[in-house]
Scaffold this active site. Structure first.
Site, PDB file in Angstrom:
ATOM      1  N   LYS A 162      19.002  38.900  35.252  1.00  0.00           N
ATOM      2  CA  LYS A 162      20.103  37.839  34.696  1.00  0.00           C
ATOM      3  C   LYS A 162      20.113  38.214  33.588  1.00  0.00           C
ATOM      4  O   LYS A 162      21.060  38.143  32.459  1.00  0.00           O
ATOM      5  CB  LYS A 162      20.683  37.810  35.525  1.00  0.00           C
ATOM      6  CG  LYS A 162      22.396  37.345  35.009  1.00  0.00           C
ATOM      7  CD  LYS A 162      23.067  35.626  35.734  1.00  0.00           C
ATOM      8  CE  LYS A 162      22.054  34.625  34.827  1.00  0.00           C
ATOM      9  NZ  LYS A 162      22.854  33.173  35.261  1.00  0.00           N
ATOM     10  N   CYS A 239      44.145  33.325  45.769  1.00  0.00           N
ATOM     11  CA  CYS A 239      44.638  34.990  45.822  1.00  0.00           C
ATOM     12  C   CYS A 239      45.855  34.801  45.225  1.00  0.00           C
ATOM     13  O   CYS A 239      46.823  35.688  44.673  1.00  0.00           O
ATOM     14  CB  CYS A 239      44.432  35.755  46.858  1.00  0.00           C
ATOM     15  SG  CYS A 239      42.961  36.022  47.430  1.00  0.00           S
ATOM     16  N   CYS A 242      46.374  35.787  41.759  1.00  0.00           N
ATOM     17  CA  CYS A 242      45.942  36.694  40.648  1.00  0.00           C
ATOM     18  C   CYS A 242      46.973  38.178  41.004  1.00  0.00           C
ATOM     19  O   CYS A 242      47.553  37.822  41.685  1.00  0.00           O
ATOM     20  CB  CYS A 242      44.625  36.530  41.932  1.00  0.00           C
ATOM     21  SG  CYS A 242      43.485  38.446  41.223  1.00  0.00           S
ATOM     22  N   CYS A 248      43.970  44.388  45.862  1.00  0.00           N
ATOM     23  CA  CYS A 248      42.583  43.850  45.813  1.00  0.00           C
ATOM     24  C   CYS A 248      42.471  44.134  47.540  1.00  0.00           C
ATOM     25  O   CYS A 248      42.930  43.286  48.239  1.00  0.00           O
ATOM     26  CB  CYS A 248      42.398  42.101  45.446  1.00  0.00           C
ATOM     27  SG  CYS A 248      40.932  41.495  46.354  1.00  0.00           S
TER      28      CYS A 248
END
Length: 254
Positions: A162, A239, A242, A248
Site C-alpha cells: 500500500k 448507513c 449514506c 449497498c
C-alpha cells in the site's frame, strides 16, 4: 429419413455457433451498480473535509523542498502512517520537518531522539528501526532519493505494498496499481466490488485491478479512505446517512 434428420441437426448446431468450434465471447465481470455507487461516493466526498483530506500524507511534506527531499518526506510519512491516525502522523511529520527533514538529518539523528519526535505513532519503536535502516539504504543505493518502482520500494524495511503504490502516486505521479488500506479493503467487500470475499488488502488490490478501469486507480484510494473515515466506519457504519443505502449489499445487514 435418417439422412435428413442428420442434416437438420447439423444445421441447428451451426446456427448456434457450435459447429465451427467457436466459443461465445467472455463478458468481463464487474460489480452490480458500481458506477452509480462510485458517483454517489464522489458526491459524499465533494466537500473534501475528511482527515485524509486535511492531514493525509499528501499534506505532510514540504512542497517547497527539492524534489528528492520531497519524495523522501512522502515515503517517511507513509511509513509513519501505518496503524496510525492521520492527525498523529501529521503532527509527527511537522515535528520532524521543524528539525529539517532530509536523508542526512535522519542519519545523523540517534534512535532515542527519533523515537521521541515520532511518538506516539503506532509501533513507533519498530518504525524508528525501519526508518533508520531504510534511510541508510536510500543514501547508499539510491543517492538519497527513493526508488521509482513498486518492486524496489517494497524491498525497503517497513514499506508494504500500500505504501509503495501511494509513494508512486504521490512522489512520482505514477500509477502502478491501486493502493489498498483497511478502508479500501473493508468498503470493497461491503459493496461487493470483489468477486468473492477477500481476507487481506493485497487480495483486494488484485481483485479490484482485474476490473476497475485504470483511469480510476489513483482516485479510488482517496475516495474510499475519506468515505471510510466519515461514513462507512469499521464499526457502526452510518448507513442512514449514506447515499448508497438502497444499493449497498451490506446496508441491509448492518
Amino acid at each position: 429419413p435418417r439422412k435428413s434428420r442428420r442434416r437438420k441437426s447439423l444445421a441447428i448446431a451451426y446456427e448456434l455457433g457450435q459447429g465451427d468450434g467457436a466459443e461465445p465471447p467472455r463478458v468481463p465481470w464487474e460489480p452490480r451498480d458500481w458506477r452509480e455507487q462510485l458517483e454517489r461516493i464522489r458526491e459524499m466526498r465533494r466537500s473534501r473535509d475528511a482527515p485524509v483530506d486535511e492531514m493525509g500524507v499528501q499534506k505532510c511534506y514540504d512542497i517547497s523542498a527539492p524534489p528528492q527531499v520531497m519524495r523522501y518526506q512522502v515515503l517517511l510519512a507513509l511509513m509513519l502512517s501505518s496503524q496510525t491516525k492521520d492527525q498523529v502522523t501529521s503532527a509527527a511529520m511537522l515535528r520532524l520537518r521543524q528539525r529539517g527533514l532530509t536523508v542526512d538529518s535522519v542519519l545523523q539523528m540517534d534512535e532515542d531522539t527519533l523515537g521521541q519526535i515520532i511518538y506516539p505513532v503506532g509501533f513507533w519503536r519498530n518504525k524508528v528501526k525501519y526508518i533508520k535502516q531504510t534511510t541508510a539504504i536510500l543514501k547508499q543505493k539510491y543517492g538519497g532519493d527513493i526508488p521509482s518502482t513498486v518492486e524496489e520500494l517494497v524491498q525497503l524495511p517497513g514499506v508494504g505494498p500500500k505504501m509503495a503504490h501511494l509513494a508512486m502516486h504521490i512522489a512520482w505521479d505514477s500509477v502502478a496499481g491501486i493502493a489498498v488500506d483497511t478502508h479500501v479493503h473493508r468498503i470493497s467487500n461491503r459493496l461487493k466490488w470483489v468477486k468473492k470475499e477477500t481476507k487481506y488488502p493485497e487480495e483486494t488490490r488484485v481483485a479490484l485491478e482485474e476490473w476497475l478501469p485504470r483511469e480510476l486507480w489513483k482516485e479510488i484510494n482517496w475516495l474510499l479512505v475519506g468515505f471510510g473515515q466519515q461514513t462507512c466506519l469499521p464499526v457502526n457504519p452510518r448507513c442512514s446517512q449514506c447515499l448508497n443505502q438502497d444499493i449497498c449489499p451490506a446496508a441491509k445487514r448492518l
